[in-house]
Design an enzyme around this catalytic site. Structure first.
Site, PDB file in Angstrom:
ATOM      1  N   ASN A 198       0.816  -1.220   0.000  1.00  0.00           N
ATOM      2  CA  ASN A 198       0.000   0.000   0.000  1.00  0.00           C
ATOM      3  C   ASN A 198       0.850   1.271   0.000  1.00  0.00           C
ATOM      4  O   ASN A 198       0.810   2.061   0.917  1.00  0.00           O
ATOM      5  CB  ASN A 198      -1.033   0.005   1.120  1.00  0.00           C
ATOM      6  N   ASP A 212       5.239  -4.190  12.348  1.00  0.00           N
ATOM      7  CA  ASP A 212       4.040  -3.459  11.932  1.00  0.00           C
ATOM      8  C   ASP A 212       4.344  -1.966  11.785  1.00  0.00           C
ATOM      9  O   ASP A 212       3.515  -1.113  12.095  1.00  0.00           O
ATOM     10  CB  ASP A 212       2.905  -3.671  12.927  1.00  0.00           C
TER      11      ASP A 212
END
Lengths: 431, 323
Positions: free
Chosen positions: A98, A309
């Site tokens: 993304n 993350d």
């Protein structure tokens, strides 16, 4: 041919079940010997480094990193991301698709990996977008991306909502022998959601996202997986119900793996009580019971890996009311030290921590690393597991300085990181 | 020193100006019963003496009303309260302001801060916005409603209304009915009324009930008749019409049928039960017009009147600074 010997090191290599004081020889870019105890002779070494009993372990493999580059370089460039990773002991990282533009075709994979290799440092790998534009509808060119080096496929920070699309993606990726990485979150149940649903969200007047949103998608996918085959990986597991489901699926023999990230085993939803947006993450911080389940899952093997993350977010996106503030936080600088908390709290051994951070993710993604086996690339790091420091976002090597662990005391300092036998951190070579 | 004022709980003697333990008024949660009672006593004083000539608490002070959501009632109530205390009031209307041009809450706050207001009264559609603002401005901040979180002055005016009509809050049974999930009024009232010893019942369809709210010390009912049975106060909340279009509830008709307040249902409450509503009302949706307008039973207009008095007490307390 140059041989460098690292001696008097606490060698930890879960791939060979090594855990003790020993030495490691590297010959140019590869590991040539590793052993416990003192080396018999040092006649053949060009250089010797006394590790002073620091831990020498395979470099960390961070399987979930968001790169702001391309598209939002003001948040973070590849250069600062890679420098921060090297400082964190990370020798390989896998980037989500993304970015802007979305990594949904072969040339985008090529471009990102090539640019990273020009910068040097940790090896960067890329996931391909499972659907065009990450829109969750049309399948992207998965085969061509796989040929270009995509190490797995994912819809990034959103789940594939449509069951038929999901079925086809699992079936198709099984042909390519690449894992499908799912962010398990039912988009309808979590629509407009601001934090985990429960008493805290009710008190704060924030819109709750029920924990069930995770297991609902996961359970559906597991049912599909039985039919399609293929490899399925659950990203950042955060709820007890989902962890239980993964445990059952593994017992059944399904090809399921899972990771989580430090916030989910160190923090719970109460952190949100002051509306501090550094604690706005995706998935949201869960209940204390869920946090305990994550710790159990890491200890008993249900959860295979820990990823950072890492998600670059700037102050502007966070200095807002909780609702409109962007989710996410920086992670690569703190991955090792935060994970070692589990060791210091006696939930797991140091060797298990290295397995979670290095061997398991490289096995799941089938990439180089995770081992000190002679013949393997010399990707490793040296760290002092007991050295303490206080996390300060301002000191991060990453350009993204938002962390939910601001002022958090931790233990674990990386001294050196090596890739292919070359020291990439600290940047000034020691002699 | 935890006692807000020496005579806060004596009740009989004229209440003195109150000082709070916090510099800002962001919510009822966490306030002590003493602080709340002191504010109510002071509000009661202002209700009896709306133009108290001796009160110049806000003389020379600037109060900015920063409203990101439309409000007539609350904004004018704060404005009137501030003016009665001798303050200068600046109303920032959202329409046409830089807010609409993409300026963030904090940019606006910084700009306003440069004008050195003494008190910022803020309403915002995001929970936690008032608190965020309080961390970034020099002025003291009064929360005039933040998202679904709190509306502390509404709870104070509601309590003042009840106190003046019934004489006490402790031991009363208060049924709060309607859209609890999206209501900051409900949350502030739950905190305040339970802190002062009232028994709280919530009555709403399960789709409008926030998670785990039982942990806030309330009883939950999905059946209106049993929910308001023997209640001393029936507090109706507004339900936005878009929530009655097949989403949270099927239709306006069904909602009124099950959860609207009419005479039949009211007959189940205590004989002299009183009706409240924070306004604005959806007549015929959550409340029958005849009940809303019944001066014997409805406190709705008194609530508005008490709004000014309660806010005078709050503005005065905040202007004096924290203890």
């Amino acid at each position: 041919m140059t041989v460098t010997r690292f001696y008097n090191a606490h060698i930890i290599d879960p791939s060979q079940a090594i855990d003790g004081i020993g030495y490691l020889d590297i010959t140019d870019s590869h590991i040539s010997a590793v052993s416990l105890g003192q080396p018999a002779t040092d006649a053949t070494c060009d250089k010797k480094i006394d590790c002073k009993q620091a831990v020498l372990a395979p470099g960390l493999v961070d399987m979930r990193v968001q790169s702001a580059d391309p598209g939002a370089e003001h948040l973070e460039s590849l250069a600062t991301l890679l420098a921060a990773a090297a400082k964190g002991g990370i020798t390989a990282l896998a980037c989500l698709p993304n970015t802007r533009p979305v990594i949904d075709e072969a040339s985008a994979i090529d471009s990102l990996c090539l640019r990273a290799s020009r910068i040097g440092g940790p090896r960067l790998y890329a996931y391909g977008a499972a659907t065009k534009g990450l829109e969750g509808a049309e399948m992207a060119e998965l085969g061509l991306m796989a040929e270009a080096g995509a190490i797995g496929f994912t819809n990034g920070t959103s789940a594939i909502a449509n069951s038929l699309t999901m079925r086809r993606l699992l079936a198709y990726t099984s042909m390519l022998d690449r894992p499908f990485i799912q962010h398990c979150e039912d988009p309808d149940l979590t629509e407009k959601g601001e934090m985990n649903e429960g008493e805290t969200s009710t008190r704060l007047g924030l819109i709750g996202m029920p924990a069930e949103a995770e297991v609902i998608i996961l359970d559906r996918d597991l049912h599909l997986l039985r039919r399609t085959g293929g490899r399925y990986h659950v990203a950042h597991l955060s709820t007890r119900a989902a962890i239980d489901a993964v445990r059952r699926a593994k017992a059944e023999g399904l090809a399921v793996t899972a990771d989580t990230a430090p916030p989910y085993f160190l923090l719970n939803e109460l952190a949100v009580s002051t509306y501090n947006t550094a604690f706005k993450l995706s998935p949201p911080l869960r209940s204390e019971d869920d946090r305990l389940a994550v710790v159990e899952g890491l200890a008993d093997g249900t959860i295979d890996a820990i990823a950072s993350d890492h998600m670059p977010v700037d102050r502007d996106a966070k200095t807002q009311p909780f609702g409109p503030a962007a989710p996410g936080a920086s992670g690569v600088d703190t991955l090792l030290a935060l994970s070692l908390t589990l060791v210091h709290q006696n939930h797991i051994t140091l060797s298990r921590a290295i397995e979670l951070l290095s061997l398991a993710p490289s096995t799941i993604l089938d990439i180089d690393g995770g081992t000190l086996m002679p013949g393997a690339s010399a990707n490793f790091m040296l760290f002092r597991p007991d050295s303490s420091w206080i996390i300060k976002g301002a000191d991060f090597a990453s350009h993204s300085r938002i962390t939910p662990f601001e002022s958090h005391p931790v233990q674990g300092v990386v001294d050196m990181t090596y890739i292919n036998g070359e020291q990439i951190y600290p940047v000034t070579a020691l002699d | 020193m935890t006692t807000p004022t020496p005579n806060a709980h004596k009740g009989q003697s004229p209440a003195e100006a109150v000082r709070l333990s916090s510099r800002h008024l962001l919510g009822i949660e966490g306030m002590s019963p003493l602080e709340i009672r002191a504010l109510l006593d002071r509000g009661n004083h202002f209700a009896d003496h709306p133009t108290d000539g001796n009160s110049v608490a806000l003389h020379g002070k600037t109060i900015v009303n920063l409203f990101y959501e439309n409000s007539t009632r609350t904004r004018t109530s704060f404005e009137l309260a501030a003016k009665r205390l001798g303050g200068s009031v600046l109303n920032i209307a959202v329409a046409g302001s830089s807010v609409k041009k993409g300026e963030t809450l904090l940019d606006t706050a910084t700009t306003l801060n440069a004008m050195h207001p003494d008190i910022l009264v803020v309403r915002h559609n995001c929970s936690g916005a008032a608190r965020l603002l309080s961390q970034h401005v020099d002025a003291a901040v009064i929360n005039a409603g933040d998202g679904r979180h709190e509306h502390p002055t509404q709870a104070l005016l509601d309590a003042l209304t009840i106190q003046r009509r019934i004489g006490r809050i402790e031991g009363l049974t208060v049924a709060i009915c309607g859209d609890i999930a999206n209501s900051r009024v409900a949350r502030s009232n739950i905190h305040l009324l339970s802190t002062l010893g009232a028994k709280i019942r919530l009555v709403c369809p399960p789709t409008l009930l926030p998670a785990d709210i039982q942990h806030m010390g309330v009883e939950v009912y999905t059946d209106m008749e049993s929910g308001i049975a023997d209640a001393d106060i029936v507090m109706m909340l507004r339900l936005q019409t878009e929530r009655m279009a097949g989403t949270e509830t099927p239709s306006q008709r069904e909602y009124f049928n099950l959860f609207g307040l009419n005479q039949d249902k009211l007959n189940r409450a205590a004989p002299r039960a009183l009706i409240m509503h924070p306004g604005p009302m959806n007549r015929g949706v959550e409340i029958d017009s005849a009940i809303a307008d019944d001066v014997e039973k409805s406190l709705i207009h008194i609530q508005v009147e008490m709004g000014v008095a309660a806010r005078m007490a709050c503005l005065e307390a905040i202007s004096l600074g924290a203890l």
